[in-house]
Structure formats: C-alpha cells, structure tokens
Design a protein around this motif. Structure first.
Motif, PDB file in Angstrom:
ATOM      1  N   ASP A   1      95.683 143.492  86.685  1.00  0.00           N
ATOM      2  CA  ASP A   1      94.487 144.268  87.011  1.00  0.00           C
ATOM      3  C   ASP A   1      94.775 145.742  87.249  1.00  0.00           C
ATOM      4  O   ASP A   1      93.849 146.545  87.385  1.00  0.00           O
ATOM      5  CB  ASP A   1      93.798 143.678  88.248  1.00  0.00           C
ATOM      6  CG  ASP A   1      93.128 142.356  87.950  1.00  0.00           C
ATOM      7  OD1 ASP A   1      92.958 142.038  86.765  1.00  0.00           O
ATOM      8  OD2 ASP A   1      92.793 141.631  88.910  1.00  0.00           O
ATOM      9  N   HIS A   2      96.034 146.121  87.331  1.00  0.00           N
ATOM     10  CA  HIS A   2      96.411 147.527  87.468  1.00  0.00           C
ATOM     11  C   HIS A   2      97.539 147.813  86.483  1.00  0.00           C
ATOM     12  O   HIS A   2      98.659 147.358  86.652  1.00  0.00           O
ATOM     13  CB  HIS A   2      96.873 147.838  88.902  1.00  0.00           C
ATOM     14  CG  HIS A   2      97.216 149.284  89.111  1.00  0.00           C
ATOM     15  ND1 HIS A   2      97.883 149.736  90.215  1.00  0.00           N
ATOM     16  CD2 HIS A   2      96.981 150.387  88.335  1.00  0.00           C
ATOM     17  CE1 HIS A   2      98.053 151.051  90.141  1.00  0.00           C
ATOM     18  NE2 HIS A   2      97.517 151.457  89.001  1.00  0.00           N
ATOM     19  N   ILE A   3      97.206 148.564  85.450  1.00  0.00           N
ATOM     20  CA  ILE A   3      98.188 148.886  84.429  1.00  0.00           C
ATOM     21  C   ILE A   3      98.201 150.397  84.202  1.00  0.00           C
ATOM     22  O   ILE A   3      97.228 151.094  84.500  1.00  0.00           O
ATOM     23  CB  ILE A   3      97.904 148.152  83.100  1.00  0.00           C
ATOM     24  CG1 ILE A   3      96.509 148.497  82.568  1.00  0.00           C
ATOM     25  CG2 ILE A   3      98.042 146.639  83.284  1.00  0.00           C
ATOM     26  CD1 ILE A   3      96.178 147.839  81.232  1.00  0.00           C
ATOM     27  N   ALA A   4      99.319 150.905  83.692  1.00  0.00           N
ATOM     28  CA  ALA A   4      99.450 152.348  83.481  1.00  0.00           C
ATOM     29  C   ALA A   4     100.429 152.605  82.349  1.00  0.00           C
ATOM     30  O   ALA A   4     101.252 151.749  81.992  1.00  0.00           O
ATOM     31  CB  ALA A   4      99.924 153.039  84.760  1.00  0.00           C
ATOM     32  N   VAL A   5     100.340 153.805  81.782  1.00  0.00           N
ATOM     33  CA  VAL A   5     101.251 154.207  80.717  1.00  0.00           C
ATOM     34  C   VAL A   5     101.548 155.696  80.854  1.00  0.00           C
ATOM     35  O   VAL A   5     100.674 156.490  81.211  1.00  0.00           O
ATOM     36  CB  VAL A   5     100.649 153.905  79.322  1.00  0.00           C
ATOM     37  CG1 VAL A   5      99.373 154.715  79.076  1.00  0.00           C
ATOM     38  CG2 VAL A   5     101.673 154.180  78.218  1.00  0.00           C
ATOM     39  N   GLU A   6     102.796 156.061  80.617  1.00  0.00           N
ATOM     40  CA  GLU A   6     103.200 157.461  80.614  1.00  0.00           C
ATOM     41  C   GLU A   6     102.893 158.050  79.237  1.00  0.00           C
ATOM     42  O   GLU A   6     103.142 157.402  78.213  1.00  0.00           O
ATOM     43  CB  GLU A   6     104.686 157.582  80.922  1.00  0.00           C
ATOM     44  CG  GLU A   6     105.193 158.997  81.050  1.00  0.00           C
ATOM     45  CD  GLU A   6     106.677 159.043  81.376  1.00  0.00           C
ATOM     46  OE1 GLU A   6     107.198 160.160  81.602  1.00  0.00           O
ATOM     47  OE2 GLU A   6     107.316 157.966  81.399  1.00  0.00           O
ATOM     48  N   THR A   7     102.334 159.247  79.192  1.00  0.00           N
ATOM     49  CA  THR A   7     101.936 159.855  77.926  1.00  0.00           C
ATOM     50  C   THR A   7     102.345 161.325  77.893  1.00  0.00           C
ATOM     51  O   THR A   7     102.794 161.882  78.889  1.00  0.00           O
ATOM     52  CB  THR A   7     100.409 159.772  77.728  1.00  0.00           C
ATOM     53  OG1 THR A   7      99.765 160.527  78.756  1.00  0.00           O
ATOM     54  CG2 THR A   7      99.922 158.336  77.765  1.00  0.00           C
ATOM     55  N   MET A   8     102.172 161.937  76.752  1.00  0.00           N
ATOM     56  CA  MET A   8     102.283 163.387  76.587  1.00  0.00           C
ATOM     57  C   MET A   8     101.277 163.786  75.516  1.00  0.00           C
ATOM     58  O   MET A   8     101.598 164.054  74.366  1.00  0.00           O
ATOM     59  CB  MET A   8     103.706 163.792  76.198  1.00  0.00           C
ATOM     60  CG  MET A   8     103.936 165.312  76.199  1.00  0.00           C
ATOM     61  SD  MET A   8     103.561 166.125  77.773  1.00  0.00           S
ATOM     62  CE  MET A   8     104.813 165.425  78.842  1.00  0.00           C
ATOM     63  N   ILE A   9     100.004 163.779  75.913  1.00  0.00           N
ATOM     64  CA  ILE A   9      98.899 164.028  74.991  1.00  0.00           C
ATOM     65  C   ILE A   9      98.305 165.401  75.278  1.00  0.00           C
ATOM     66  O   ILE A   9      97.806 165.655  76.377  1.00  0.00           O
ATOM     67  CB  ILE A   9      97.812 162.943  75.121  1.00  0.00           C
ATOM     68  CG1 ILE A   9      98.401 161.555  74.839  1.00  0.00           C
ATOM     69  CG2 ILE A   9      96.643 163.232  74.204  1.00  0.00           C
ATOM     70  CD1 ILE A   9      97.430 160.422  75.100  1.00  0.00           C
ATOM     71  N   ARG A  10      98.360 166.296  74.323  1.00  0.00           N
ATOM     72  CA  ARG A  10      97.820 167.642  74.489  1.00  0.00           C
ATOM     73  C   ARG A  10      96.304 167.622  74.310  1.00  0.00           C
ATOM     74  O   ARG A  10      95.784 167.062  73.344  1.00  0.00           O
ATOM     75  CB  ARG A  10      98.443 168.573  73.434  1.00  0.00           C
ATOM     76  CG  ARG A  10      97.930 170.014  73.428  1.00  0.00           C
ATOM     77  CD  ARG A  10      98.422 170.784  74.620  1.00  0.00           C
ATOM     78  NE  ARG A  10      99.863 170.678  74.765  1.00  0.00           N
ATOM     79  CZ  ARG A  10     100.757 171.411  74.074  1.00  0.00           C
ATOM     80  NH1 ARG A  10     100.337 172.288  73.188  1.00  0.00           N
ATOM     81  NH2 ARG A  10     102.042 171.262  74.280  1.00  0.00           N
ATOM     82  N   VAL A  11      95.606 168.212  75.253  1.00  0.00           N
ATOM     83  CA  VAL A  11      94.158 168.376  75.135  1.00  0.00           C
ATOM     84  C   VAL A  11      93.820 169.847  75.340  1.00  0.00           C
ATOM     85  O   VAL A  11      94.553 170.586  76.005  1.00  0.00           O
ATOM     86  CB  VAL A  11      93.381 167.511  76.158  1.00  0.00           C
ATOM     87  CG1 VAL A  11      93.532 166.040  75.848  1.00  0.00           C
ATOM     88  CG2 VAL A  11      93.831 167.809  77.587  1.00  0.00           C
ATOM     89  N   GLN A  12      92.716 170.272  74.752  1.00  0.00           N
ATOM     90  CA  GLN A  12      92.249 171.645  74.878  1.00  0.00           C
ATOM     91  C   GLN A  12      91.048 171.694  75.815  1.00  0.00           C
ATOM     92  O   GLN A  12      90.373 170.683  76.045  1.00  0.00           O
ATOM     93  CB  GLN A  12      91.859 172.195  73.496  1.00  0.00           C
ATOM     94  CG  GLN A  12      92.967 172.142  72.453  1.00  0.00           C
ATOM     95  CD  GLN A  12      94.145 173.046  72.773  1.00  0.00           C
ATOM     96  OE1 GLN A  12      93.968 174.088  73.421  1.00  0.00           O
ATOM     97  NE2 GLN A  12      95.330 172.662  72.324  1.00  0.00           N
ATOM     98  N   ASN A  13      90.786 172.855  76.342  1.00  0.00           N
ATOM     99  CA  ASN A  13      89.623 173.038  77.205  1.00  0.00           C
ATOM    100  C   ASN A  13      88.354 172.584  76.484  1.00  0.00           C
ATOM    101  O   ASN A  13      88.067 173.016  75.369  1.00  0.00           O
ATOM    102  CB  ASN A  13      89.512 174.515  77.599  1.00  0.00           C
ATOM    103  CG  ASN A  13      88.308 174.803  78.444  1.00  0.00           C
ATOM    104  OD1 ASN A  13      87.918 173.994  79.276  1.00  0.00           O
ATOM    105  ND2 ASN A  13      87.689 175.957  78.232  1.00  0.00           N
ATOM    106  N   GLY A  14      87.592 171.693  77.117  1.00  0.00           N
ATOM    107  CA  GLY A  14      86.351 171.199  76.530  1.00  0.00           C
ATOM    108  C   GLY A  14      86.488 169.901  75.763  1.00  0.00           C
ATOM    109  O   GLY A  14      85.466 169.336  75.344  1.00  0.00           O
ATOM    110  N   ASP A  15      87.703 169.404  75.554  1.00  0.00           N
ATOM    111  CA  ASP A  15      87.871 168.124  74.851  1.00  0.00           C
ATOM    112  C   ASP A  15      87.251 166.985  75.658  1.00  0.00           C
ATOM    113  O   ASP A  15      87.279 166.981  76.895  1.00  0.00           O
ATOM    114  CB  ASP A  15      89.354 167.831  74.621  1.00  0.00           C
ATOM    115  CG  ASP A  15      89.938 168.619  73.464  1.00  0.00           C
ATOM    116  OD1 ASP A  15      89.170 169.349  72.796  1.00  0.00           O
ATOM    117  OD2 ASP A  15      91.160 168.525  73.241  1.00  0.00           O
ATOM    118  N   VAL A  16      86.719 165.992  74.962  1.00  0.00           N
ATOM    119  CA  VAL A  16      86.125 164.821  75.613  1.00  0.00           C
ATOM    120  C   VAL A  16      87.241 163.914  76.128  1.00  0.00           C
ATOM    121  O   VAL A  16      88.167 163.566  75.392  1.00  0.00           O
ATOM    122  CB  VAL A  16      85.218 164.053  74.633  1.00  0.00           C
ATOM    123  CG1 VAL A  16      84.729 162.755  75.276  1.00  0.00           C
ATOM    124  CG2 VAL A  16      84.034 164.915  74.221  1.00  0.00           C
TER     125      VAL A  16
END
Length: 443
Positions: free
Chosen positions: A179-194
């Motif tokens: 019921d509690h899961i997580a993942v490490e990421t490195m995802i680039r997002v820009q200002n205003g991205d959904v």
C-alpha cells in the motif's frame, strides 16, 4: 535617410563581409562553431537541475502550483496538527472551488511551478477497517536546485507520461507493504508542465540553506520514519529523496515570483474560504517548539519520537488564520476532558464524544488566564476558560489548568487537567492546583 539608419546599414554590411571572409579562410569554422555550441547546450541541459547552484536573488519558483481560477483558498497546515503530523510546519493545502454539488470540490491540474527534476514518486492506498481500498494518492518530490526541494502530496492522479517515464508501477518498491510504494527518478520538467490532477492537494517546500527552526528537543525529529525501508532493500538515495527535513520547511508562497505572490497570499484562509487570514505572514504556522515555554508539540511518552506512532503528540499553537486565537490540539489524549464537559444536550452522546476529541480554540488573554503559550513559564499554574470545540463547536463546561516544569535530569514536563467544577477561572479556589487527575506530557 537619417544618419542613424545609414550607420546601422553600414554596420550590417561590414559584419556580413567579415563572416564571408571567415568562411573563405576557414571553411569549416562555422560548422565547428555550431557543433561546439550544440555540445555545450546538450551538456548544460543534461546536467541535473537538482545539482545546480541556486541563483542568488532569483525566486526559487517561477509559476503557479495550479490554475488560480480553480483555487478557492489556501489553508496553512499544521496549526491544528492532525494525528500523525509530527509538528506544525508551514506546508499548505490548496483547496479548490465547488464542483457540481455544494460539498464537492472542483478538479484542478497540478502544474510544475519551476524548471526542476522530479527525484521521486510515491503512491499510497488508504483502506477501511475491512481492508477495502478507499482511495489512492500520489506524492511527487521535486528539486529545482541543490538547496531547494518541494513536493506535491495527495494528488488523485499522476500524469500518464510521467508515470511512463518513471518506468511504470513495476519500477516502484514497497515501503512496509504494497500500500506504500515509491521509486527514485530523474525526470526533467519545465515550468507549467502538467504533473497530475486532484480536487485539492498539499504543497511543501524546504530550503536546505536556511537555518533550522529552533526546537527545544531537536533530537526528537532526527530519526528517519522510513528507516524500516532498509528491510526492503530500498536504496539510501530513495529514502533520502522522500524524507522531509521538517526543521527547514518554509512557506512555498514566499518563494513565488513577486508578481505571483500577492494573488496567492490573498487566498490564505480556511478550507472553504470563510475565515480569511488576519496577518501579514503568509504561513505563520512555522515550527513553534519554544524553549522554556509551553508553545509547540508535546509527547505522551518521555523518550520516543512522534514519527514512530500516530497517537503520541499534542500541540499548543496559535491559529494559523487568526493569531489572536489559540488552540489546544489534544486529539482525545487529555483523559480528564470527558464528554460530560461538552455543552450539548444529554442525549447527544455521539456528538459529545466527538467534540471531546476535537481540538479546542479560545481567545488569548493576559496574566494567568488564557495566557499565550509562548509566555507560559516554569512553575506557574495557568488557567484557560471559554473553550470551544474546534472553531464553531459547542462550549466546554469547565476550564483547563496547565503547568510547565523544567527538569535538569530529564525532559521538560507539561501537566494538564480539565476541571468541571468551575465554569470560569475566577471560580477556582486560590491557589490553583491539580486534583490528581492531571495528564503529564513531555518534551
């Protein structure tokens, strides 16, 4: 033709001629320059935003958390300290406007408020007492530079493209169970991205270069609530990414651009926008454990950290909306505050029991009556009257006595007792004293 126009045209002709001569002398110079520029740009773009030095003098955030037209109000969290919250901190809740019915919330889009790296994603599932899933929520952890991290919590949905870039659900690891899961990421997002969708969500920000908030017992907050994740072979970097450094929490609104901040600060109030904030400090529910005073968080045990259990802390704090109103956030842990003291009709047993476990609010006073918690000193007995369940609930037919005691040999103590033998503090016989039914809390 004006002289200015003549010289402008002449400069352009000479610059073009210089470029042509350069190409004749070194025919590959232009191509090499373009390639070098492309390599530099690629290197800059692939450098993690989270590793970059924060720009001095520039706001950490660049845009809104959600479309402002969808936002009804922004509630500072922590002033009441719900069960399980370790201590008050300046996190905020974005409350959306009404939906199709009077008690529904409008769904809104959570937007990235800056160019940042998403460093971790979490998913939690809430279940009822029979194990049936009630709802799932998402937490997104961002870092916009080496010293600024922030997060969105209680999102109803995560953007499908983000989940795909994270490797899908199969890439997540368990933290104590499915019921509690997580993942490490490195995802680039820009200002205003959904980022996702929700009918309201929480926002927290941590400034890691800031001086930690002063706490009387800082060691109580140093243990890692996710330490058990090591049992499931979760990498330390993932544990660090989802562990909040509460002592460096700061108000997210204060980190918005100057032209964005006033509109968001004007939304500060209660969850339905009825009570508006009455102060200049956008998120005044900062950490409030005041050394030598009663203000802040107290524990029902003398040693263990509140992060280990959801039923171990109470809080004495000012109301986040109106700083002149004080709050006893007791959660039913003051045994002498019985349902019989709640000013409701005798047959309203369920309502009286619920009110006795709610937080209590009252107007601050002077001297020994309704003393601001920050002014409570060791050795004196203080009295609190005209208490009300939450902000609009029934009155409490009685008073509460409070005494703080410091101890060189151990933790500071806070004694509290609800007394039903007096309707006001002046009705109590002097000197004020406990009857033996008090509860002791610890720092």
């Amino acid at each position: 033709m004006s002289s200015a126009g003549y010289f402008t045209r002449l400069s352009a002709v000479l610059f073009t001629a210089a470029l042509i001569i350069g190409v004749i002398v070194k025919p590959h110079a232009g191509k090499n320059a373009v390639e070098r520029a492309a390599k530099v740009a690629a290197a800059v773009e692939t450098t993690p935003v989270s590793a970059r030095t924060c720009a001095i003098g520039e706001p950490a955030l660049a845009g809104p958390f959600a479309p402002l037209d969808d936002v009804l109000s922004i509630s500072p969290l922590g002033g009441v300290t719900a069960p399980g919250e370790v201590l008050p901190a300046p996190y905020i809740r974005i409350n959306t406007r009404r939906g199709e019915t009077a008690f529904q919330r409008r769904n809104t889009t959570a937007l990235a408020p800056a160019k940042a790296d998403i460093v971790a994603l979490e998913r939690k599932i809430d279940r009822d007492q029979h194990g049936r899933a009630l709802a799932q929520s998402w937490t997104v952890h961002f870092r916009s530079c080496e010293n600024i991290s922030f997060y969105y919590d209680r999102l109803d949905q995560i953007d499908d493209a983000l989940l795909k870039r994270a490797g899908g659900i199969r890439a997540f690891q368990e933290f104590g169970g499915p019921d509690h899961i997580a993942v490490e990421t490195m995802i680039r997002v820009q200002n205003g991205d959904v980022i996702g969708e929700a009918n309201g969500f929480d926002v927290g920000l941590h400034d890691h270069r800031a001086t930690p908030a002063p706490l009387e017992r800082p060691e109580r907050y140093r243990s890692n609530p996710y330490a058990r994740a090591a049992v499931f072979d979760a990498p330390p970097t993932l544990v660090n990414a989802i562990t909040l450094e509460t002592s460096k929490a700061r108000c997210p609104i204060d980190y918005l651009p100057k032209d964005e901040k006033p509109a968001w600060a004007a939304k500060l109030g209660d969850s339905w926008g009825i009570r508006k904030s009455k102060g200049d400090n956008a998120c005044r529910t900062a950490l409030v454990d005041t050394a030598g005073a009663a203000q802040g968080v107290w524990f029902s045990d003398s040693a263990h950290n509140a992060a280990t259990t959801k039923v171990s802390a109470i809080a004495l704090a000012s109301d986040a909306i109106d700083p002149n109103r004080l709050i006893f956030s007791l959660h039913g842990r003051l045994k002498s505050l019985s349902p019989d003291l709640v000013g409701l009709a005798p047959f309203m047993n369920d309502e009286k029991e619920a009110a006795a476990k709610d937080f209590l609010s009252f107007r601050q006073g002077e001297g020994r009556i309704n003393t601001p918690f920050n002014d409570v000193r060791d050795g004196g007995v203080y009295c609190y009257e005209r208490l009300r369940a939450n902000f609009v609930g029934p009155l409490i037919n009685g008073v509460i006595l409070l005494e703080r005691q410091n101890s060189e040999a151990g933790p500071a103590l806070l004694k509290m007792e609800a007394r039903g033998d007096a309707m006001s503090c002046i009705d109590l016989e002097e000197p004020w004293a406990f009857s033996g039914n008090e509860t002791v809390f610890y720092r």
